[in-house]
Design a protein around this motif. Structure first.
Motif, mmCIF file in Angstrom:
data_model
loop_
_atom_site.group_PDB
_atom_site.id
_atom_site.type_symbol
_atom_site.label_atom_id
_atom_site.label_comp_id
_atom_site.label_asym_id
_atom_site.label_seq_id
_atom_site.Cartn_x
_atom_site.Cartn_y
_atom_site.Cartn_z
ATOM 1 N N ARG A 90 60.099 24.639 68.938
ATOM 2 C CA ARG A 90 61.157 24.349 67.977
ATOM 3 C C ARG A 90 61.044 22.921 67.452
ATOM 4 O O ARG A 90 62.003 22.169 67.422
ATOM 5 N N ARG A 91 59.826 22.558 67.055
ATOM 6 C CA ARG A 91 59.622 21.218 66.522
ATOM 7 C C ARG A 91 59.586 21.245 64.991
ATOM 8 O O ARG A 91 59.127 20.311 64.365
ATOM 9 N N GLY A 92 60.075 22.335 64.443
ATOM 10 C CA GLY A 92 60.060 22.444 62.990
ATOM 11 C C GLY A 92 59.819 23.868 62.571
ATOM 12 O O GLY A 92 59.508 24.723 63.406
ATOM 13 N N ASP A 93 59.975 24.133 61.298
ATOM 14 C CA ASP A 93 59.791 25.488 60.797
ATOM 15 C C ASP A 93 58.496 25.547 59.994
ATOM 16 O O ASP A 93 57.851 24.530 59.759
ATOM 17 N N ILE A 94 58.133 26.732 59.568
ATOM 18 C CA ILE A 94 56.934 26.882 58.744
ATOM 19 C C ILE A 94 57.323 27.708 57.535
ATOM 20 O O ILE A 94 58.309 28.443 57.563
ATOM 21 N N ASP A 95 56.588 27.562 56.455
ATOM 22 C CA ASP A 95 56.889 28.293 55.238
ATOM 23 C C ASP A 95 56.029 29.542 55.158
ATOM 24 O O ASP A 95 54.805 29.464 55.076
ATOM 25 N N PRO B 172 46.352 28.078 63.208
ATOM 26 C CA PRO B 172 47.048 29.161 63.919
ATOM 27 C C PRO B 172 47.824 28.657 65.133
ATOM 28 O O PRO B 172 49.014 28.944 65.298
ATOM 29 N N THR B 173 47.152 27.893 65.974
ATOM 30 C CA THR B 173 47.775 27.366 67.177
ATOM 31 C C THR B 173 48.771 26.245 66.876
ATOM 32 O O THR B 173 49.808 26.125 67.528
ATOM 33 N N ARG B 174 48.482 25.453 65.879
ATOM 34 C CA ARG B 174 49.380 24.337 65.520
ATOM 35 C C ARG B 174 50.738 24.855 65.041
ATOM 36 O O ARG B 174 51.780 24.343 65.445
ATOM 37 N N LEU B 175 50.692 25.880 64.215
ATOM 38 C CA LEU B 175 51.946 26.443 63.705
ATOM 39 C C LEU B 175 52.722 27.186 64.794
ATOM 40 O O LEU B 175 53.948 27.084 64.879
ATOM 41 N N ALA B 176 52.004 27.910 65.625
ATOM 42 C CA ALA B 176 52.659 28.660 66.704
ATOM 43 C C ALA B 176 53.305 27.665 67.672
ATOM 44 O O ALA B 176 54.392 27.896 68.196
ATOM 45 N N GLN C 32 47.181 30.218 54.976
ATOM 46 C CA GLN C 32 48.620 30.214 54.681
ATOM 47 C C GLN C 32 49.317 31.217 55.588
ATOM 48 O O GLN C 32 48.807 32.305 55.813
ATOM 49 N N PRO C 33 50.477 30.861 56.132
ATOM 50 C CA PRO C 33 51.243 31.761 57.014
ATOM 51 C C PRO C 33 51.741 32.982 56.242
ATOM 52 O O PRO C 33 52.273 32.845 55.142
ATOM 53 N N LEU C 34 51.525 34.152 56.806
ATOM 54 C CA LEU C 34 51.956 35.384 56.154
ATOM 55 C C LEU C 34 53.177 35.976 56.855
ATOM 56 O O LEU C 34 53.981 36.665 56.239
ATOM 57 N N ALA C 35 53.292 35.729 58.146
ATOM 58 C CA ALA C 35 54.418 36.259 58.918
ATOM 59 C C ALA C 35 54.530 35.528 60.248
ATOM 60 O O ALA C 35 53.590 34.848 60.672
ATOM 61 N N LYS D 30 33.206 40.701 60.055
ATOM 62 C CA LYS D 30 32.370 39.632 59.502
ATOM 63 C C LYS D 30 33.209 38.733 58.595
ATOM 64 O O LYS D 30 33.106 37.522 58.619
ATOM 65 N N ARG D 31 34.033 39.386 57.807
ATOM 66 C CA ARG D 31 34.925 38.659 56.898
ATOM 67 C C ARG D 31 36.335 38.821 57.434
ATOM 68 O O ARG D 31 36.968 39.868 57.216
ATOM 69 N N LEU D 32 36.819 37.827 58.111
ATOM 70 C CA LEU D 32 38.160 37.906 58.677
ATOM 71 C C LEU D 32 39.231 37.925 57.583
ATOM 72 O O LEU D 32 39.199 37.119 56.659
ATOM 73 N N ALA D 33 40.153 38.872 57.698
ATOM 74 C CA ALA D 33 41.242 38.944 56.721
ATOM 75 C C ALA D 33 42.409 38.115 57.255
ATOM 76 O O ALA D 33 42.990 37.298 56.556
ATOM 77 N N THR D 34 42.730 38.336 58.511
ATOM 78 C CA THR D 34 43.839 37.594 59.112
ATOM 79 C C THR D 34 43.491 37.049 60.484
ATOM 80 O O THR D 34 42.598 37.544 61.171
ATOM 81 N N VAL D 35 44.191 36.003 60.867
ATOM 82 C CA VAL D 35 44.007 35.375 62.172
ATOM 83 C C VAL D 35 45.417 35.031 62.648
ATOM 84 O O VAL D 35 46.278 34.685 61.833
ATOM 85 N N ALA D 36 45.644 35.161 63.950
ATOM 86 C CA ALA D 36 46.976 34.850 64.485
ATOM 87 C C ALA D 36 46.911 33.724 65.503
ATOM 88 O O ALA D 36 45.888 33.511 66.139
ATOM 89 N N GLY D 37 48.007 33.004 65.607
ATOM 90 C CA GLY D 37 48.102 31.918 66.578
ATOM 91 C C GLY D 37 49.249 32.259 67.505
ATOM 92 O O GLY D 37 50.299 32.720 67.044
ATOM 93 N N LEU D 38 49.043 32.073 68.822
ATOM 94 C CA LEU D 38 50.084 32.379 69.805
ATOM 95 C C LEU D 38 50.322 31.185 70.722
ATOM 96 O O LEU D 38 49.370 30.529 71.151
#
Length: 247
Positions: A230-235, A220-224, A71-74, A39-47
């Motif tokens: 390889r259009r840039g890095d993420i923090d 999620p998808t934008r950062l992935a 915010q990106p965690l990993a 119900k309360r999402l802790a994390t979400v991933a983008g692939l």
DNA sequence: GCGACAG
DNA sequence: ATCTTGTCGC
């Protein structure tokens, strides 16, 4: 007797299109179209996937984000030799193996996964997000930039507006709904959102919108996508990453 | 036969 | 997807 746990197996391309389609029809029956995520999402991933060496190498990117702050965690990048060409309708056979490897490299398993491509908005209802979900058992949603199948009515040019993506059914008028056309950003072409696994049709559009900031694509998808192409890095916010064995 | 066709 | 110049709008 207990059921034998379905193994997390990547699809294998044998060159047999007929066999691949038959497998899709079979796996599509395992897709769960109900909200079965926390119900309360802790994390979400983008692939997402990109290519190197003029296509000879498939490069998959996985980004783990805090579901609330976005915010990106990993992040993790995986590479594998490309084994088959792009064939509309059989995208998962080409990209899933590398995507699974990228996912397995993340420090923790996400509560939800967003993938670049369709969920059940597919000829045999098994787009890459649905295939990914059935194979991993993880809740997944498909976020595509272009439609593969189906039709939709005019969409208001307002942030968050969405309209059903339907496929005709001989006989009945409103055909079957297979997803949504979503205006994630005014003035931009809509995104096509559809359930992948353990996510309902009724909630997937708003669920995806909850991850959209001021860009057309959800974070999620934008950062992935940036990492895969390889259009840039993420923090990465390492201060919030769970410490490993020896730091 | 013709048009459509995720990434 | 990838390549890659020019253009529109805040």
């Amino acid at each position: 007797m207990s059921e034998s746990p379905s193994p997390v197996t990547a699809p294998v391309w044998t060159g047999d299109v007929k066999a691949a389609r038959a497998l899709q029809v079979s796996l599509a029956k395992q897709v769960m179209l109900r909200d079965a995520y926390p119900k309360r999402l802790a994390t979400v991933a983008g692939l997402d996937v990109g290519f190197e060496d003029s296509g000879a190498t498939t490069r998959a990117a996985a980004v783990l984000l805090d579901a609330k702050s976005l915010q990106p965690l990993a992040m993790n990048i995986a590479r594998m030799p490309t084994t088959m060409p792009y064939i509309p309708g059989l995208l998962s056979f080409r990209e899933l193996p590398t995507l699974l490897e990228a996912l397995n490299g993340l420090p923790t398993s996400p509560d939800l996964v967003l993938l670049d491509g369709h969920g059940i908005a597919h000829p045999r209802r098994l787009g890459i997000a649905a295939h990914f979900g059935v194979v991993t058992g993880l809740p997944a949603v498909g976020v595509a930039k272009k439609k593969l199948v189906g039709d939709f009515a005019a969409l208001h040019d307002m942030r968050g507006a969405f309209t059903p993506l339907r496929v005709p059914i001989p006989g009945r008028d409103p055909g079957e709904q297979i997803g949504w056309a979503l205006r994630s950003k005014p003035g931009c072409l809509p995104l096509f959102v559809s359930p992948g696994h353990k996510v309902s049709m009724a909630s997937c559009a708003e669920l995806v919108m909850s991850f959209v900031t001021h860009y057309r694509l959800p974070e999620p998808t934008r950062l992935a996508d940036r990492l895969a192409s390889r259009r840039g890095d993420i923090d990465i916010d390492y201060s919030r990453t769970l410490p490993l064995a020896d730091g």
